[in-house]
Design an enzyme around this catalytic site. Structure first.
Site, PDB file in Angstrom:
ATOM      1  N   ASP A  31       0.901  -1.151   0.000  1.00 33.29           N
ATOM      2  CA  ASP A  31       0.000   0.000   0.000  1.00 33.29           C
ATOM      3  C   ASP A  31       0.935   1.194   0.000  1.00 33.29           C
ATOM      4  O   ASP A  31       1.522   1.535   1.032  1.00 33.29           O
ATOM      5  CB  ASP A  31      -0.874  -0.003   1.263  1.00 33.29           C
ATOM      6  CG  ASP A  31      -1.840   1.176   1.277  1.00 33.29           C
ATOM      7  OD1 ASP A  31      -1.544   2.186   0.604  1.00 33.29           O
ATOM      8  OD2 ASP A  31      -2.871   1.085   1.965  1.00 33.29           O
ATOM      9  N   HIS A  32       1.107   1.802  -1.157  1.00 33.30           N
ATOM     10  CA  HIS A  32       2.215   2.749  -1.299  1.00 33.30           C
ATOM     11  C   HIS A  32       2.072   3.970  -0.394  1.00 33.30           C
ATOM     12  O   HIS A  32       3.048   4.657  -0.115  1.00 33.30           O
ATOM     13  CB  HIS A  32       2.399   3.172  -2.759  1.00 33.30           C
ATOM     14  CG  HIS A  32       1.368   4.120  -3.258  1.00 33.30           C
ATOM     15  ND1 HIS A  32       0.214   3.694  -3.858  1.00 33.30           N
ATOM     16  CD2 HIS A  32       1.306   5.470  -3.236  1.00 33.30           C
ATOM     17  CE1 HIS A  32      -0.501   4.756  -4.184  1.00 33.30           C
ATOM     18  NE2 HIS A  32       0.132   5.847  -3.824  1.00 33.30           N
ATOM     19  N   HIS A  92      -5.879   2.697   1.482  1.00 36.65           N
ATOM     20  CA  HIS A  92      -5.071   3.835   1.930  1.00 36.65           C
ATOM     21  C   HIS A  92      -5.699   4.574   3.105  1.00 36.65           C
ATOM     22  O   HIS A  92      -5.038   4.874   4.097  1.00 36.65           O
ATOM     23  CB  HIS A  92      -4.902   4.857   0.802  1.00 36.65           C
ATOM     24  CG  HIS A  92      -4.323   4.291  -0.451  1.00 36.65           C
ATOM     25  ND1 HIS A  92      -3.363   3.325  -0.445  1.00 36.65           N
ATOM     26  CD2 HIS A  92      -4.566   4.581  -1.752  1.00 36.65           C
ATOM     27  CE1 HIS A  92      -3.047   3.046  -1.700  1.00 36.65           C
ATOM     28  NE2 HIS A  92      -3.754   3.787  -2.500  1.00 36.65           N
TER      29      HIS A  92
END
Lengths: 515, 353
Positions: A204-205, A267
């Site tokens: 999950d960047h 996110h």
């Protein structure tokens, strides 16, 4: 001396040379990118790899193998990689560093269910190890459509590439990790039937962004905030991820996903966890993730009847953005004219535990809103009594702490201050802290940090299996309710603050912050 | 980046006037554009010879984003009697409309001998209180540096700029008693230390650290101090008992002692190297394995020889930071603490005799 002496031959020695180094060694490795010619790979992964090479972070023995459907030679693929790096890298590439990276790029064409692809991969990986005379860690990066995740994982298992007795084998899985709770569970079952959880890195960047990590430092390294960080002093929390652009060329993906799945399920719930989690015993992967899972479990799963009270969705209509007329979602290229996909989603959640009971957490995300901004706004309760007249001023407003992730990473704190003059008139002022400028350095791209962490085997910034399922447990009833409804979606004008209906989620005097 | 500068200058001025001008310019900049805010994390004081002030300004421009929030340049000119000053507040005017704008404060004070006795009272009002201060005196002036140490938490120096390496290391040690030392010679060796550490990091190779039998470091002829520091680093981390190195032409040679064997040490000048720092590092083990790292374009060239005679060469990628990058890293390091420098320095000093 930090190294063990004779008589301790069976004890694994520490490396005394790593003390004091900011960047710890990364073990030699081969990275296989499935979907290597896709957008994510070109825009993010390859530039991140280049920047890691530029900074001397990549190990000496490092190879990239791209896997994608179309037939092309190694050299052609390497040239495409170089082009992508030149175009999307955050810094102009150094020709010599770029060349050394290019020299170690290979390509395997084929479909992801083709056994011969994996046989070829195995040969190439073995070949690299033969060349350098030692086994290399193996990293498999799944940068494909999610439909292929189980296919690739099963093939890696079948072809005996998922384990190696002498080196670490890791698999990196991009989002979305399932589109429902059931799918997430099935995907977890498939992945964990082949790999051990310690080998799995669900990316999950957002978690690789400096500001997200800084939230933990902010909360747990500053004594002044922790005493206030609870329901006694905090009135509400707003988490916003707004974009000013439309869906661009992503209609195919976006129309199947929608705003809730695209951003909130992953996110934004991660951001909520960072705000609400208890201090972990240590900053190890397990301790940090245990605390985040506790937060997710404390959020009640909405019943079908509650969805309308706590969730709002909408689609953008035509409007104006950036000084231009822009089409509505249903007029975007590739979007079905009768689409019920939401481009805006807002939720009101509660974290039912001792610290947060009664504090609403508002989450909202949308396309084609007034501005691009990702922020967390923590609003404190107002002072109990005000001795000053508020006539002729903006008055005293509750203190608000805003952690901004985009467009510029930073923190601001609003305070009440006297306006210079003879009268005691108060207005809010902001104290600003800009992350990059204050620390004399540019934040690295999130993918750089995350790829380096995968290579080091540090899973702290990755999502664990139970975490993903806990996220879906919250979102699944909403997805289900929305899917089952044939009601027309509310609309909001492109370039606006979002739909009026979102105001209905707010409790008491709460207001959405201006985007 | 595009910058917009607000400038104030005065001749025969005072620190109070300069400080007031700083506050005035900041207020003016913020009033003109409310995005403009000071980004404050580090003061830096540079005491420079006026004749070379332009060169220092160029070096500081080369550090890019790694600049101090407030830069105070004390530009010394023998014989000058007037205290003159120029204050510049630079803002980045290329940022997007809603973004905060980066702001740099630079104060250049021209001064002479008659001001040196009062240097502390000139500099003190011009640094931001309660913020770390980094002190740099690139043209020597040790006595001035000692005077200004009272204002500083960190000192930037470059051990390779002193003609006598042993004296350079002793000076660093002396300063280290009063402030945290950031040594550019040490920072230039960071990629070498990282790569040596990485080469022995796989569990199968860690035990070989106990069997190192020879170390050869080739260096720029003026960078003996850098070679000593790298050797001192290995000695301090691996517990070698040092012996004094003796000069043999352009080389220093000697032996250190480990539990199992002696280590032959050879520090050799490399006249062909055009930039400060190291040219190559070669390590041999008692089992006949060797590792040699050599400076090259695009990174370090690694060469290994196994005990059975097999060899392998490859590139460890990494772009050169250049001297501007090294200086920038030095400024950044003022905010960090490396616990391995002082032990390495002590070991290097013991070897330098």
């Amino acid at each position: 001396m930090a190294i063990a002496a004779e008589g301790q031959a069976r004890v694994e020695l520490e490396n005394p040379l790593t003390a004091g180094l900011e960047r710890l060694p990364v073990a030699p490795a081969s990275l296989v990118i499935f979907g290597a010619t896709g957008d994510l790979s070109r825009r993010k992964l390859l530039p991140a790899l280049y920047n890691l090479a530029h900074e001397g972070v990549l190990p000496g023995h490092f190879h990239v193998i791209g896997v994608a459907r179309r037939e092309r030679a190694d050299e052609d693929f390497a040239e495409e990689c170089v082009e992508a790096i030149r175009r999307f890298s955050r810094r102009p590439p150094d020709p010599d560093v770029l060349e050394s990276l290019r020299a170690n790029i290979r390509y395997v064409p084929g479909t992801f269910d083709d056994e011969s692809v994996y046989q070829r991969l195995s040969e190439i990986l073995d070949g690299f190890e033969g060349e350098v005379g030692e086994p290399l860690n193996r990293l498999f990066y799944l940068s494909t459509s999610p439909d292929f995740f189980p296919v690739i994982v099963k093939e890696l298992g079948r072809s005996e590439l998922a384990h190696h007795e002498r080196v670490a084998v890791r698999v990196v899985i991009e989002k979305p990790f399932g589109t429902t709770l059931q799918e997430a569970r099935e995907l977890n079952e498939t992945v964990l039937s082949i790999f051990d959880e310690s080998q799995v890195f669900r990316i999950d960047h957002y978690l690789g962004k400096e500001t997200v990590q800084n939230m933990l430092a902010f909360r747990f390294a500053n004594g002044m905030f922790e005493p206030l960080w609870n329901r006694n002093y905090i009135d509400s929390v707003q988490i916003t991820a707004a974009e000013d652009i439309g869906i661009g060329s992503r209609a195919d993906y976006y129309d199947r996903a929608g705003a809730l799945r695209d951003l909130i399920q992953n996110h934004m719930l991660q951001l909520l966890c960072h705000v609400a989690m208890e201090p972990p015993g240590s900053f190890t992967a397990e301790d940090v993730r245990n605390e985040k899972v506790k937060v997710l479990h404390a959020i009640p799963e909405p019943s079908a009847g509650e969805v309308a009270e706590i969730a709002v969705r909408a689609q953008y209509g035509p409007g104006h953005a950036g000084g231009e007329d822009v089409p509505g979602y249903l007029e975007e290229e590739g979007v079905p004219g009768d689409s019920h996909t939401e481009t805006y989603a807002a939720l009101r959640l509660e974290v039912d535990n001792w610290r947060w009971a009664g504090v609403p957490f508002y989450l909202r995300t949308g396309k084609r809103l007034a501005r691009k901004v990702t922020e967390i706004a923590v609003t404190l309760k107002p002072v109990p009594h005000l001795a000053f007249s508020q006539d002729g001023s903006l008055g005293v407003r509750p203190n608000q702490l805003v952690l901004t992730l985009q467009p510029n990473e930073g923190v601001s704190l609003s305070l009440g201050a006297k306006i210079p003059g003879t009268r005691m008139i108060i207005r809010p002022v902001r104290m600003e802290f800009q992350y990059g400028s204050s620390f004399l350095s540019q934040s690295p791209e999130a993918y750089e940090r995350l790829i380096a962490d995968v290579m080091r085997g540090d899973a702290t910034l990755f999502t664990r299996n139970d975490e993903v399922e806990a996220q879906w447990r919250i979102c699944d009833p909403i997805v289900g309710s929305w899917s089952a409804s044939s009601e027309r979606l509310p609309s909001y004008e492109a370039g606006s603050q979002g739909p009026e209906e979102a105001n209905g989620l707010l409790l008491g005097d709460d207001r959405w912050r201006a985007i | 980046m595009g910058t917009a500068d607000a400038v104030w200058s005065a001749e025969a001025t005072t620190p109070d006037e300069i400080e007031a001008a700083l506050r005035g310019l900041l207020l003016e900049a913020h009033t003109h554009d409310e995005r403009v805010v000071p980004a404050r994390v580090l003061n830096m004081i540079a005491f420079v010879d006026r004749a070379w002030a332009g060169e220092i300004a160029n070096r500081l421009r080369g550090v890019g984003r790694y600049h101090a929030s407030r830069m105070l340049v004390l530009s010394y000119e023998p014989g000058r009697r007037s205290l003159d000053a120029r204050v510049t507040i630079s803002t980045d005017d290329s940022s997007a409309s809603e973004e905060l704008s980066l702001l740099r404060e630079t104060v250049v004070v021209e001064l002479g001998d008659i001001h040196l006795d009062d240097l502390l009272t000139i500099a003190d009002p011009l640094v931001v209180t309660d913020m770390p201060t980094l002190l740099w005196s690139p043209h020597g002036h040790h006595e001035v540096l000692s005077e200004l140490l009272e204002l500083s938490q960190a000192v930037l120096l470059d051990s390779v700029e002193e003609p006598d390496p042993a004296e350079a290391l002793r000076w660093s040690r002396q300063l280290g008693e009063q402030a945290y030392v950031v040594d550019l010679a040490w920072l230039r060796s960071t990629p070498w230390r990282e790569r040596v550490a990485a080469s022995f990091d796989p569990p199968a190779h860690r035990r070989e650290l106990l069997t190192i039998s020879a170390l050869t470091v080739r260096h720029h002829p003026a960078s003996t101090a850098a070679a000593l520091l790298l050797t001192g680093w290995l000695a301090s981390r691996l517990g070698w008992r040092e012996a004094t190195l003796l000069a043999h032409g352009q080389a220093l040679r000697g032996r250190a002692h480990a539990d199992r064997q002696d280590i032959a040490l050879h520090l050799q000048a490399a006249p062909e190297l055009m930039v400060p720092g190291l040219e190559s590092v070669a390590i041999e083990t008692a089992a006949g394995r060797s590792l040699r790292l050599t400076r090259g374009p695009g990174g370090l060239r690694a060469h290994t020889r196994q005990g059975d005679g097999g060899t392998l060469e490859w590139i460890l990628p990494g772009a050169s930071r250049g001297e501007g990058g090294v200086l920038g890293e030095g400024i950044r390091q003022a905010l960090l603490r490396d616990p391995t420098y002082v032990p390495a320095l002590d070991a290097a000093l013991a070897m330098a005799g």
